[in-house]
Design a protein around this motif. Structure first.
Motif, PDB file in Angstrom:
ATOM      1  N   GLY A  96       0.812  -1.221   0.000  1.00 25.51           N
ATOM      2  CA  GLY A  96       0.000   0.000   0.000  1.00 25.51           C
ATOM      3  C   GLY A  96       0.835   1.256   0.000  1.00 25.51           C
ATOM      4  N   ARG A  97       1.869   1.290   0.847  1.00 21.78           N
ATOM      5  CA  ARG A  97       2.707   2.500   0.919  1.00 21.78           C
ATOM      6  C   ARG A  97       3.378   2.779  -0.413  1.00 21.78           C
ATOM      7  N   LYS A  98       3.849   1.700  -1.074  1.00 25.30           N
ATOM      8  CA  LYS A  98       4.521   1.902  -2.365  1.00 25.30           C
ATOM      9  C   LYS A  98       3.550   2.476  -3.395  1.00 25.30           C
ATOM     10  N   VAL A  99       2.322   1.926  -3.371  1.00 29.19           N
ATOM     11  CA  VAL A  99       1.331   2.372  -4.356  1.00 29.19           C
ATOM     12  C   VAL A  99       0.979   3.839  -4.107  1.00 29.19           C
ATOM     13  N   ILE A 100       0.727   4.195  -2.854  1.00 28.85           N
ATOM     14  CA  ILE A 100       0.335   5.573  -2.544  1.00 28.85           C
ATOM     15  C   ILE A 100       1.484   6.546  -2.843  1.00 28.85           C
ATOM     16  N   ASP A 101       2.736   6.109  -2.556  1.00 34.76           N
ATOM     17  CA  ASP A 101       3.887   6.959  -2.919  1.00 34.76           C
ATOM     18  C   ASP A 101       3.898   7.219  -4.408  1.00 34.76           C
ATOM     19  N   ARG A 102       3.630   6.168  -5.188  1.00 30.42           N
ATOM     20  CA  ARG A 102       3.647   6.298  -6.648  1.00 30.42           C
ATOM     21  C   ARG A 102       2.533   7.244  -7.119  1.00 30.42           C
ATOM     22  N   VAL A 103       1.348   7.139  -6.481  1.00 33.72           N
ATOM     23  CA  VAL A 103       0.245   8.056  -6.814  1.00 33.72           C
ATOM     24  C   VAL A 103       0.698   9.488  -6.558  1.00 33.72           C
ATOM     25  N   HIS A 104       1.364   9.687  -5.416  1.00 30.55           N
ATOM     26  CA  HIS A 104       1.799  11.023  -5.015  1.00 30.55           C
ATOM     27  C   HIS A 104       2.787  11.598  -6.018  1.00 30.55           C
ATOM     28  N   GLU A 105       3.729  10.720  -6.493  1.00 34.85           N
ATOM     29  CA  GLU A 105       4.721  11.196  -7.476  1.00 34.85           C
ATOM     30  C   GLU A 105       4.056  11.517  -8.813  1.00 34.85           C
ATOM     31  N   THR A 106       3.193  10.558  -9.252  1.00 31.26           N
ATOM     32  CA  THR A 106       2.695  10.617 -10.636  1.00 31.26           C
ATOM     33  C   THR A 106       1.638  11.693 -10.832  1.00 31.26           C
ATOM     34  N   TYR A 107       0.781  11.875  -9.836  1.00 33.34           N
ATOM     35  CA  TYR A 107      -0.387  12.738 -10.051  1.00 33.34           C
ATOM     36  C   TYR A 107      -0.345  13.986  -9.176  1.00 33.34           C
ATOM     37  N   SER A 108       0.868  14.514  -8.953  1.00 34.64           N
ATOM     38  CA  SER A 108       1.004  15.641  -8.033  1.00 34.64           C
ATOM     39  C   SER A 108       0.080  16.801  -8.402  1.00 34.64           C
ATOM     40  N   SER A 109      -0.019  17.126  -9.709  1.00 37.31           N
ATOM     41  CA  SER A 109      -0.823  18.311 -10.073  1.00 37.31           C
ATOM     42  C   SER A 109      -2.316  18.054  -9.851  1.00 37.31           C
ATOM     43  N   GLU A 110      -2.776  16.817 -10.151  1.00 32.25           N
ATOM     44  CA  GLU A 110      -4.191  16.503  -9.903  1.00 32.25           C
ATOM     45  C   GLU A 110      -4.519  16.564  -8.411  1.00 32.25           C
TER      46      GLU A 110
END
Length: 913
Positions: A96-110
């Motif tokens: 979960g932490r890895k996935v949420i980190d990736r969301v944070h990196e990828t979709y920062s502007s959204e």
């Protein structure tokens, strides 16, 4: 008052079968018989005032002042749902932490550049709102072995196990897509934190503090720490200490936010957990089983201890979770290998049967030095095993060890993890500096700043109570300690009609008995020569413990004219002898005879005096007592009949899910004394903290609960007086369970009282004692611990509730751990000074030692009674097989075997002393 006379409760009724299930379409009708009382739930009481007695002393504590600048902001709580592309929910922890980190990196502007506080499970918090109440994202992770577990890289489903193993080894990066849904759940005003500091606690304030704690956890997770609740452990070998058996003590830090009278503070403390020794699997197994060489490893045991542990496999460096071991050795274990090059007539790849050893050595050209004669490690699924030779597998670091420690491991852990006060202060200051919380973006957006100074509080040192010993002498303990040199016991018993039983080969029984009689005389305790000495026969020594005890008892019965009054039993092992449980059970439950066990190594006069303190208390004597008991002038307690209860529940170790918990309640007797107790002990469902057998109504006139038994004893031993005041000390309950103690347990106790006499309304005091918290106290500019009797009820205590810290004992080694007392209810109306004084005095009436103890005696006695009766039932064998790493069943799911009843000749004694 007839109902108070002890009744010979008949044979215990067999438990009834469960009622038949209710059909699904039935609407239950409310019974009209008794009008529903609109019961107001009790909540912990507010503080009425501070104490003032004692000598004032400045003290430092490991709380660091916190300021929250952003008072008008809001935390927004979102719930997180993770699934794979095909809609299956993600089960693996840690991914979960890895996935949420990736969301944070990828979709920062959204996400409007917002930082997250994510708890690793289903909750995510932000400061201020996200752009939308519901957001959906898809992210791809290349290598889904999380740092907590291997994210089940799913094979194609039709290759042989090793085929997909080889694919994985060639192509370790299997990418995987995840769907992430983030949806708004709640809004939490940061103002709630300020309200809590003013004593107005609410759901919101607890949630807001939880968010701050989650930020700390996330901060540690980002640094690759092992997280255990609010404690964090770095992967740094300097913090590891080998405690034997393949287990390491790992030192880390606890850190959490607390609301207190002095404002918000960050509580930082040293914390220790146990981890599996990282490195080659074989090395761990040799250490774990204390085996000389691989040939003597017990593979059934090995399979149990390895299950679910994570390993790295060379040469690919892939991480897997162990699912089991192969049934055969590596050189014999066959599997089907598909030949890519050779095709059969119909175009199918030819299948070759090879051994795992042959495959790795000849097909993969990997040299194996020692794995041939060992099972392989299986990292596949039950139906589709994937075998890897043992020597290619290494255990990953920071994996918790959750089984119960052996006596030696525990001793070693305590010795290696203790620190003197000054050393601990330095370590904590460094930890706070290194943690660099100032740079944590989430804390900055809350406007949180943390002081680097230990908070100073005012302590008070209460004077030690005066003690009475024999010959009318009295004295004041110094520094929480005293001794019986040249003193007599205050109420010595006489030891007559007693025998010695020797299960131990190495012992000169004659001189032991001679020394015991001599030490007794010096203390005013008259001991007749023993009636007989029974030595165990050589041929019985190899028998199982229960048989050895039976044989010994048969021999004694054949030679003794009647039951002895007392038995001294010499055991062969210093600690945890497996004869202890069966022996105690036989004598306490069947014969009703008090016994004292000892292991006769290093016996000197001091040892024998300590032994005599225990024997005297068990046989009904008293070693020392408070002067205010004798006069009687204990504030509040001496005025009207008062019973003091100590309650505790002990559970199996975390790895054991099927060991019944044991509830023990001890009660004072012979009012106005507060030094004599008796115990009542019951089993209950595993891991259930609330005691369920305080009141057990079995018919209109019968109650088989614990409390009735204790009240009847108080009545008969205190000159036919009912207690008008009942003071309850409860151990081992966390703050989240205070309301249950006040509403569930106290209700049962009140019911038991009403059942005895409807018109009787005693007043109650309920106090919870906690030892496993993280507040420590230090003397400014002194290398010593705080002096015994130090009480603190300001600044670091609760902003509203009635609590105080007390260090009653002299901390000789390490750093003193104060006991945190929470007064949840006081219907009697104690002043702060009187209540603190009573608690302090109750730390001086423990009959087993000549020191003040760290928690009130009734609670210690409840511990002792629970652990002694726990040895009656040999649970260990059952639990070994149950689970090792996390197979925990729901609490309360198992029918529980009952403990045997103690014989009436000993049930009112201090048998647990």
């Amino acid at each position: 008052m007839d109902s108070f006379e002890p009744d010979g409760n008949g044979a215990a009724q067999d438990s009834l079968p469960p009622p038949p299930p209710v059909p699904p379409n039935v609407v239950p009708i409310k019974a009209e018989s008794e009008p529903a009382k609109n019961k107001v739930a009790r909540v912990p009481m507010a503080r009425r005032g501070l104490g003032s007695k004692g000598q004032k002393i400045p003290i430092l504590t490991n709380h660091f002042q916190v300021n929250v600048g952003n008072v008008n902001g809001h935390f927004f709580h979102y719930s997180v749902s993770l699934s794979y592309e095909d809609g299956r929910p993600v089960d693996g922890k840690g991914v979960g932490r890895k996935v949420i980190d990736r969301v944070h990196e990828t979709y920062s502007s959204e996400l409007a550049g917002k930082d997250f506080a994510y708890d690793g499970e289903k909750s995510l918090f932000t400061v201020g709102p996200l752009p939308s109440n519901k957001l959906e994202f898809t992210v791809v992770l290349e290598d889904v072995t999380s740092n907590r577990n291997n994210g089940n890289v799913s094979p194609d489903g039709h290759d042989s196990p090793n085929e997909h193993d080889r694919k994985r080894l060639r192509r370790p990066y299997q990418s995987k897509a995840f769907r992430v849904e983030i949806s708004f759940a709640a809004k939490i005003p940061m103002q709630a934190i300020q309200n809590a500091l003013r004593g107005q606690e609410s759901e919101n304030s607890q949630e807001a503090l939880r968010v701050l704690d989650i930020i700390l956890r996330q901060h540690a997770a980002k640094q690759g720490c092992l997280l255990v609740r609010q404690s964090f452990f770095h992967n740094d070998p300097n913090n590891f200490a080998d405690i034997g058996g393949g287990v390491l003590g790992c030192r880390g830090f606890h850190s959490s936010f607390r609301s207190s009278q002095g404002g918000l503070s960050l509580n930082i403390d040293v914390s220790t957990t146990m981890i599996i020794r990282p490195g080659p699997v074989v090395d761990f197994l040799l250490a774990n089983q204390n085996a000389r060489d691989p040939d003597s490893i017990d593979w059934t045991k090995a399979k149990r201890v390895l299950k679910n542990l994570r390993i790295k496999v060379s040469p690919s460096n892939q991480e897997y979770k162990i699912t089991g071991l192969s049934d055969q050795f590596c050189e014999d274990q066959m599997f089907s290998l598909k030949q890519k090059s050779a095709k059969s007539e119909n175009g199918e790849a030819e299948v070759l049967e090879v051994t795992v050893y042959d495959y790795f050595v000849n097909h993969r050209n990997i040299q194996l030095r020692y794995s041939a004669r060992m099972p392989c490690i299986n990292v596949g699924k039950p139906k589709r095993p994937t075998y890897i030779p043992m020597e290619l597998c290494s255990l990953v670091s920071l994996q918790r060890y959750t089984k119960a420690l052996s006596t030696f491991q525990r001793a070693s852990l305590v010795e290696k993890s203790r620190q003197k006060p000054q050393e601990r202060m330095n370590v904590l200051s460094n930890a706070l500096r290194k943690s660099n919380y100032g740079a944590e973006p989430m804390l900055r957006s809350c406007g949180v700043s943390i002081s680097s100074n230990f908070t100073q509080v005012e302590g008070r040192v209460l004077p030690a109570p005066r003690l009475k010993v024999g010959n009318g002498e009295d004295f004041f303990p110094r520094n929480g300690r005293w001794n019986f040199n040249n003193k007599k016991l205050v109420e010595p018993t006489k030891i007559a009609r007693w025998v010695v039983v020797n299960f131990s080969a190495r012992c000169d029984v004659k001189s032991l008995v001679r020394d015991l009689i001599r030490c007794g005389e010096m203390k005013g305790l008259h001991i007749d020569p023993p009636f007989d000495v029974f030595e165990e026969r050589n041929q019985n020594r190899r028998s199982p413990p229960v048989v050895r005890v039976e044989k010994m008892c048969e021999e004694m019965q054949s030679k003794l004219p009647g039951a002895p009054h007392f038995v001294l039993c010499l055991l062969p092992d210093r600690k945890n002898s497996d004869l202890y449980g069966p022996w105690k059970r036989k004598y306490l439950a069947e014969f009703g005879v008090v016994t004292q066990c000892m292991a006769p190594t290093r016996v000197n006069d001091q040892y024998l005096t300590n032994l005599l303190l225990k024997i005297n208390a068990k046989l009904g004597g008293l070693n020392s007592m408070l002067a205010i008991e004798q006069t009687p002038s204990i504030p509040v307690v001496s005025k009207v009949p008062t019973i003091i209860l100590g309650m505790d529940v002990s559970h199996g170790s975390p790895g054991q899910s099927d060991v019944p918990s044991i509830a023990a309640v001890v009660s004072s007797r012979q009012w106005p004394l507060i030094s004599r107790y008796r115990a009542s002990v019951r089993t209950q469902s595993p891991k259930v903290e609330m005691i369920d057998s305080l009141f057990k109504r079995v018919s209109d006139t019968e109650d088989e609960g614990i409390i009735r038994e204790l009240l009847l004893d108080f009545y008969t031993s205190s000159g036919k007086r009912k207690p008008d005041q009942i003071i309850i000390f409860r151990d081992g309950v966390s703050e989240s369970q205070f309301n249950q103690v006040l509403n569930i347990e106290l209700d049962q106790i009140i019911e038991a009282c009403k059942f005895l006499d409807e018109a009787w309304n005693p007043k109650f005091v309920v106090i919870v004692a906690q030892k496993n918290h993280h507040t420590k106290f230090f003397q400014q500019g002194s290398p010593d611990n705080v002096p015994p009797g130090t009480v603190i009820d300001n600044k670091v205590c609760h902003p509203r509730n009635n609590d105080f810290y007390l260090c009653a004992h002299a901390g000789m080694i390490g750093t003193t751990r104060p006991t945190h007392y929470h007064v949840l209810l006081d219907q009697i109306g104690f002043s702060a000074d009187d209540l603190q004084e009573l608690v302090h005095c109750l730390s001086y009436v423990y009959q087993r030692s000549t020191t003040a103890i760290s928690v009130v005696a009734p609670i210690c006695y409840a511990h002792l009674a629970a652990s002694q009766l726990g040895t009656f039932m040999k649970f260990e064998d059952a639990s070994e097989t149950s689970s090792s790493h996390g197979g925990v069943t729901a609490p309360g799911a198992v029918p529980v075997p009952q403990l045997p009843k103690l014989d009436q000749k000993v049930c009112n004694s201090m048998f647990f002393c």
